[in-house]
Scaffold this motif. Structure first.
Motif, PDB file in Angstrom:
ATOM      1  N   THR A  34      -6.473  10.758  -2.259  1.00  0.00           N
ATOM      2  CA  THR A  34      -6.970  11.914  -1.241  1.00  0.00           C
ATOM      3  C   THR A  34      -7.836  12.617  -1.731  1.00  0.00           C
ATOM      4  OG1 THR A  34      -5.420  11.385   1.050  1.00  0.00           O
ATOM      5  CG2 THR A  34      -6.955  12.375   1.370  1.00  0.00           C
ATOM      6  N   HIS A  80      -5.665  10.754   9.133  1.00  0.00           N
ATOM      7  CA  HIS A  80      -5.118   9.153   9.418  1.00  0.00           C
ATOM      8  C   HIS A  80      -6.025   7.791   8.922  1.00  0.00           C
ATOM      9  CE1 HIS A  80      -1.996  12.019  10.638  1.00  0.00           C
ATOM     10  NE2 HIS A  80      -3.142  12.728  11.530  1.00  0.00           N
ATOM     11  N   HIS A 138       1.355   8.176   9.432  1.00  0.00           N
ATOM     12  CA  HIS A 138       2.167   6.857   9.602  1.00  0.00           C
ATOM     13  C   HIS A 138       1.562   6.295  11.155  1.00  0.00           C
ATOM     14  CE1 HIS A 138       3.540   6.678   5.068  1.00  0.00           C
ATOM     15  NE2 HIS A 138       2.716   6.566   5.067  1.00  0.00           N
ATOM     16  N   TYR A 168       0.975  -1.096   0.007  1.00  0.00           N
ATOM     17  CA  TYR A 168      -0.092  -0.127  -0.430  1.00  0.00           C
ATOM     18  C   TYR A 168       0.751   1.187   0.007  1.00  0.00           C
ATOM     19  CZ  TYR A 168      -3.583   3.437   1.459  1.00  0.00           C
ATOM     20  OH  TYR A 168      -4.629   4.218   1.671  1.00  0.00           O
ATOM     21  N   ALA A 185      -6.933   0.850   2.912  1.00  0.00           N
ATOM     22  CA  ALA A 185      -5.829  -0.045   2.646  1.00  0.00           C
ATOM     23  C   ALA A 185      -6.317  -1.610   3.761  1.00  0.00           C
ATOM     24  CB  ALA A 185      -4.835  -0.411   3.929  1.00  0.00           C
ATOM     25  N   ASN A 227      -3.579   5.349  -2.932  1.00  0.00           N
ATOM     26  CA  ASN A 227      -5.136   6.043  -2.570  1.00  0.00           C
ATOM     27  C   ASN A 227      -5.431   7.558  -2.951  1.00  0.00           C
ATOM     28  OD1 ASN A 227      -3.537   6.935  -0.136  1.00  0.00           O
ATOM     29  ND2 ASN A 227      -5.397   8.585   0.405  1.00  0.00           N
ATOM     30  N   GLU A 267      -8.396   7.570   6.832  1.00  0.00           N
ATOM     31  CA  GLU A 267      -9.090   6.776   5.303  1.00  0.00           C
ATOM     32  C   GLU A 267      -7.883   6.170   4.791  1.00  0.00           C
ATOM     33  OE1 GLU A 267      -7.748  10.987   3.480  1.00  0.00           O
ATOM     34  OE2 GLU A 267      -9.604  11.627   4.689  1.00  0.00           O
ATOM     35  N   CYS A 268      -6.477   6.087   4.803  1.00  0.00           N
ATOM     36  CA  CYS A 268      -5.883   4.968   4.539  1.00  0.00           C
ATOM     37  C   CYS A 268      -5.859   3.776   5.041  1.00  0.00           C
ATOM     38  CB  CYS A 268      -4.288   5.134   4.532  1.00  0.00           C
ATOM     39  SG  CYS A 268      -3.859   6.967   3.264  1.00  0.00           S
ATOM     40  N   SER A 269      -5.966   3.805   6.666  1.00  0.00           N
ATOM     41  CA  SER A 269      -6.301   2.629   7.245  1.00  0.00           C
ATOM     42  C   SER A 269      -7.391   1.840   6.502  1.00  0.00           C
ATOM     43  CB  SER A 269      -6.815   2.917   8.973  1.00  0.00           C
ATOM     44  OG  SER A 269      -5.323   3.072   9.304  1.00  0.00           O
ATOM     45  N   GLU A 293      -1.479   5.930  11.725  1.00  0.00           N
ATOM     46  CA  GLU A 293      -2.595   4.692  11.142  1.00  0.00           C
ATOM     47  C   GLU A 293      -1.992   3.637  11.211  1.00  0.00           C
ATOM     48  OE1 GLU A 293      -1.193   4.383   7.118  1.00  0.00           O
ATOM     49  OE2 GLU A 293      -1.197   6.137   6.298  1.00  0.00           O
ATOM     50  N   CYS A 304       1.136   5.517  -0.231  1.00  0.00           N
ATOM     51  CA  CYS A 304      -0.024   6.408   0.239  1.00  0.00           C
ATOM     52  C   CYS A 304       0.379   7.245  -1.000  1.00  0.00           C
ATOM     53  CB  CYS A 304       0.499   8.008   1.316  1.00  0.00           C
ATOM     54  SG  CYS A 304       0.041   6.810   2.901  1.00  0.00           S
ATOM     55  N   HIS A 347       4.563  -1.339   3.603  1.00  0.00           N
ATOM     56  CA  HIS A 347       3.679   0.069   3.342  1.00  0.00           C
ATOM     57  C   HIS A 347       4.371   1.627   3.236  1.00  0.00           C
ATOM     58  CE1 HIS A 347       1.013   3.355   4.106  1.00  0.00           C
ATOM     59  NE2 HIS A 347       0.460   2.943   5.060  1.00  0.00           N
TER      60      HIS A 347
END
Length: 831
Positions: free
Chosen positions: A179, A428, A457, A136, A435, A177, A430-432, A460, A138, A446
């Protein structure tokens, strides 16, 4: 063994069970009578075990079958073995057999190590599921143009991804991703919208001046409160430029100049004060913005620009791309489970992560990446966003270290329904959520920029491990290094950045990638003229090698002639080739050390160049197969790194990208014919002494063909080398050559002028009769003798003996020069 008369082979188990040796020999003889004796019969273990029970051949002549087989086995195996000892065939007895074989010791294979930010060490890379790698990365927050900081991260990860996939043959699943919901996007979208509305109202000059002054007041307060030196310098620069642009408009209004002149001054001020006015308009009118479409329009536009920039940089697209706006339901569920697990709490419609509760848990730890930064309020507030650090928002937290999972939307912000009231995701989470939805409870890699380590991070990791109740959400965390511009920090917020589009106007995508390859992916990279010049020279160095090899391969040869005997030079070059391949492999295993790889590739090309030069010096053709293998290997490595964009078998592609046309193979036969025709014409022109034809031939080489991207290289006694090269490169080379020649011409003219001046000065000096040479020097001498020699100095004192001797010596030298002048022919030697 061969069975006799179709009878069954003897049952050795019953024979071996007989304890009496004589009875055992009798039974063995009966069974052997059913088997044919064949010299060279392949013995079974059962045969050996049966005869190993007998100490000597039986004396009874009726047991001749046993005696015969006993002697046969003894000849092959030697004397009977002791019980439990292995019986081996001996080469010294019986027929010759193969010796025992032992495998080579070999060497320990090199394993891939990656620098893991979780340990701050290089660790052996071990995927969780065989060769499959889940990754994953960012992605960008799309509110403005992509810049070289983005290029630093995404080109570096593209190189790493390609190396893992195409060199180490991992099956990489790459997720990234976008954002498109964020404080920066919300604020910029509102500012753009409000500034456009302001322009549509067409304010009068006086109104514009009044608004600018109003906007300067809060701006000045902000400037005074700013402690960061870089940011303060940027704000001071904006303030200064706005003030400079204000003065002409004020004077124009006071002087009552024409509308056109006033409008021109207004346009300048509006351009300089755009950010100032936009910020002021947003602070006063931002909460009144209710059209949610403006919050999607801005990120959609800049996302499209980002993808176009990545394509231009030859960055592979992700296997799957996630947008925050498309994952809001998943984010809400993710937040709810964190709350249910006891690590989140609701406060005034927002949801916050309880860092103290998480850190106190035995199975969790907070701040895995940068534990020393935990509690850094400046970094934490930057992570929360400009719209989320007001006093009332900060008071909602149990601890200043807690961070927002979900933010209650304020007026002028987009919102989505959820169990806690209308709101929007925190940065924060969003990525969690995205993913976690795609890659599950634990991913292999990552990636992100170095500046994202804390708080982004680390937060996250905390919220994801709180959701999955584990301690291994990420196995390897990779962070690319910073990018500086000519030694200075690059920052979009500081307006100190170069867009990718602007960078590509100066250099090609390959040149940018080569610059990145020549530096470690995890260290700071300085984007400067020196860095790019090194990349340009490296590209030129490699390209010249590829062009030379192509020229060698184009030389006609029959099918057997392509395989030539190797001498010591070829053996040495081949050894160096394999040594370099080993060194390159070891460098790639060592945290994908492309800097060392590029140095090893350069060294290999240098060795090839020396080999080709040595062969050329003795008028011998280089070994084409060996050079082709090396060139193909280098091309293969450059393809893996993404530095060769098109499908090409050898070297850099020629012609426009994406045309699908192999320009080289298409036009080279015609250029070869032209080259041979030109060489024939030049030969005749030299023999017949026709300089005009030679001049035309040089003009074709130097002026006409470079415009078409073609280089002809003439070598004395050797065929002309034909190369297809980028047109701009050739034109640049031609201009540099002309500048060098112009410099030489100027130096030659200057030398000739100086020589002429010296000769003229010498002639002028020679023309003076010795009797007159001192008479004009009245500042030195006052009296002279009859020959013109000085006798007294300017003050009337008689010259000393030393002074008199010196002037006499000068007099005699001039006398000699004057005689030479008188003897010179009058045919204009010195005119």
């Amino acid at each position: 063994g061969a069975d006799g008369e179709g009878k069954k082979s003897p049952d050795y188990r019953s024979i071996l069970s007989i304890s009496d040796e004589a009875a055992r020999a009798q039974a063995l003889n009966e069974h052997l009578s059913t088997r044919s004796y064949v010299q060279g019969y392949s013995l079974s273990q059962a045969d050996v075990d049966a005869f190993r029970q007998l100490s000597t051949p039986p004396a009874d002549p009726q047991l001749f079958h046993v005696a015969r087989w006993f002697r046969h086995i003894e000849a092959l195996l030697g004397s009977p073995c002791g019980k439990g000892q292995p019986c081996r065939l001996q080469a010294s007895k019986g027929r010759r057999v193969q010796p025992q074989w032992s495998p080579p010791a070999g060497t320990q294979p090199c394993r891939l190590h990656l620098y893991n930010s979780l340990t701050r060490n290089k660790e052996v890379f071990i995927p969780q599921d065989g060769k499959k790698v889940t990754w994953y990365c960012c992605g960008p927050t799309v509110y403005d143009a992509s810049h070289m900081g983005h290029a630093r991260s995404y080109i570096s990860f593209d190189i790493l991804r390609r190396v893992l996939k195409d060199y180490f043959k991992f099956d990489v699943f790459y997720c990234m991703n976008i954002t498109d919901i964020d404080d920066k996007i919300i604020k910029r979208a509102r500012q753009n919208h409000l500034f456009e509305q302001y322009l549509e109202k067409r304010p009068e000059a006086a109104q514009l001046l009044e608004d600018v002054q109003a906007a300067l007041k809060p701006f000045s307060v902000k400037l005074n409160e700013t402690t960061d030196p870089d940011k303060k310098q940027m704000l001071e620069r904006i303030q200064h430029e706005v003030q400079l642009a204000t003065e002409p408009l004020e004077k124009a209004v006071q002087s009552r100049l024409t509308g056109e002149e006033v409008n021109s001054c207004m346009e300048v001020l509006l351009e300089e004060a755009k950010d100032l006015l936009s910020d002021w308009l947003d602070s006063t009118l931002g909460s009144d913005v209710t059209d949610n479409s403006i919050f999607s329009k801005l990120p959609k536009f800049w996302e499209g620009e980002f993808h176009r920039d990545m394509e231009a940089l030859n960055v592979l697209p992700p296997d799957v791309l996630t947008r925050v706006s498309e994952y809001v339901p998943e984010i809400v569920n993710f937040v709810q489970k964190i709350v249910d697990n006891g690590y989140g709490y609701v406060s005034n419609g927002s949801v916050y992560f309880d860092t103290a509760k998480f850190a106190s848990s035995e199975k969790h730890s907070y701040g895995k990446l940068v534990p020393e930064a935990v509690g850094d309020q400046k970094a934490l507030q930057e992570g929360e966003g400009d719209l989320s650090i007001s006093a009332d928002r900060l008071s909602e937290k149990r601890s200043p270290n807690d961070f927002a999972l979900w933010k209650a939307s304020k007026p002028g912000e987009p919102s989505w329904p959820c169990p806690w009231g209308k709101g929007r995701p925190g940065w924060h989470i969003e990525c969690s959520a995205m993913a976690g939805t795609l890659l599950g409870a634990s991913m292999d890699i990552h990636g992100g920029g170095f500046d994202l380590r804390f708080p982004h991070h680390d937060n996250e990791l905390a919220q994801s491990e709180a959701y999955f109740e584990n301690d291994c959400w990420v196995r390897y965390f990779l962070h690319t290094g910073h990018l500086t511009i000519a030694g200075c920090k690059m920052s979009k917020s500081l307006k100190n950045f170069i867009t990718i589009k602007d960078a590509l106007k100066k250099h090609s995508a390959r040149q940018l990638r080569l610059a990145f390859l020549m530096h470690s992916w995890k260290d700071t990279l300085d984007y400067s003229s020196n860095t790019m010049e090194s990349a340009l020279q490296y590209e030129k160095f490699l390209n010249e090698f590829f062009l030379n090899v192509k020229d060698i391969l184009r030389a006609p040869v029959d099918i057997t002639g392509q395989f030539e005997k190797w001498g010591e030079e070829e053996a040495e070059l081949n050894k160096n080739f394999y040594d370099k391949k080993t060194a390159i492999h070891e460098a790639l295993c060592d945290n994908v050390d492309t800097r060392t790889v590029m140095e090893e590739m350069r060294a290999l090309v240098s060795q090839c160049n020396l080999y080709m030069a040595a062969r050329k010096a003795v008028r011998k053709r280089p070994n084409r197969a060996l050079l082709e293998n090396i060139a193909l290997y280098l091309t293969h490595m450059l393809k893996i790194f993404g530095a060769v964009e098109e499908e090409t078998s050898l070297g850099f592609p020629v012609g426009g990208s994406g045309t699908g046309l192999n320009l080289e193979s298409t036009v080279m036969p015609y250029l070869q014919v032209l080259s041979e025709f030109r060489e024939g014409v030049r030969k005749i022109a030299r023999e017949q002494k026709v300089p005009e034809v030679l001049q035309l031939s040089d003009a074709l080489r130097d002026d006409i063909l470079p415009e078409l991207g073609v280089r002809f290289e003439d070598h004395e006694g050797l065929p002309t080398v034909v190369k297809l090269v980028d047109r701009n490169t050739l034109l640049k080379e031609r201009e540099e050559k002309r500048q060098v020649e112009e410099e030489k011409r100027k130096k030659k003219e200057e030398a000739a002028r100086r020589k002429q001046e010296q000769e003229a000065a010498k002639l002028a000096k020679m023309k003076i009769p010795p009797s007159e040479m001192f008479l004009s020097e009245t500042d030195k001498y006052s009296k002279f003798d009859e020959n013109g020699l000085p006798t007294h100095d300017a003050e009337g004192k008689e010259l000393s003996k030393g002074q008199a001797k010196k002037v006499k010596k000068l007099f005699e030298a001039q006398e000699k020069l004057y005689k030479e002048y008188l003897q010179m022919p009058q045919n204009g030697s010195f005119q």
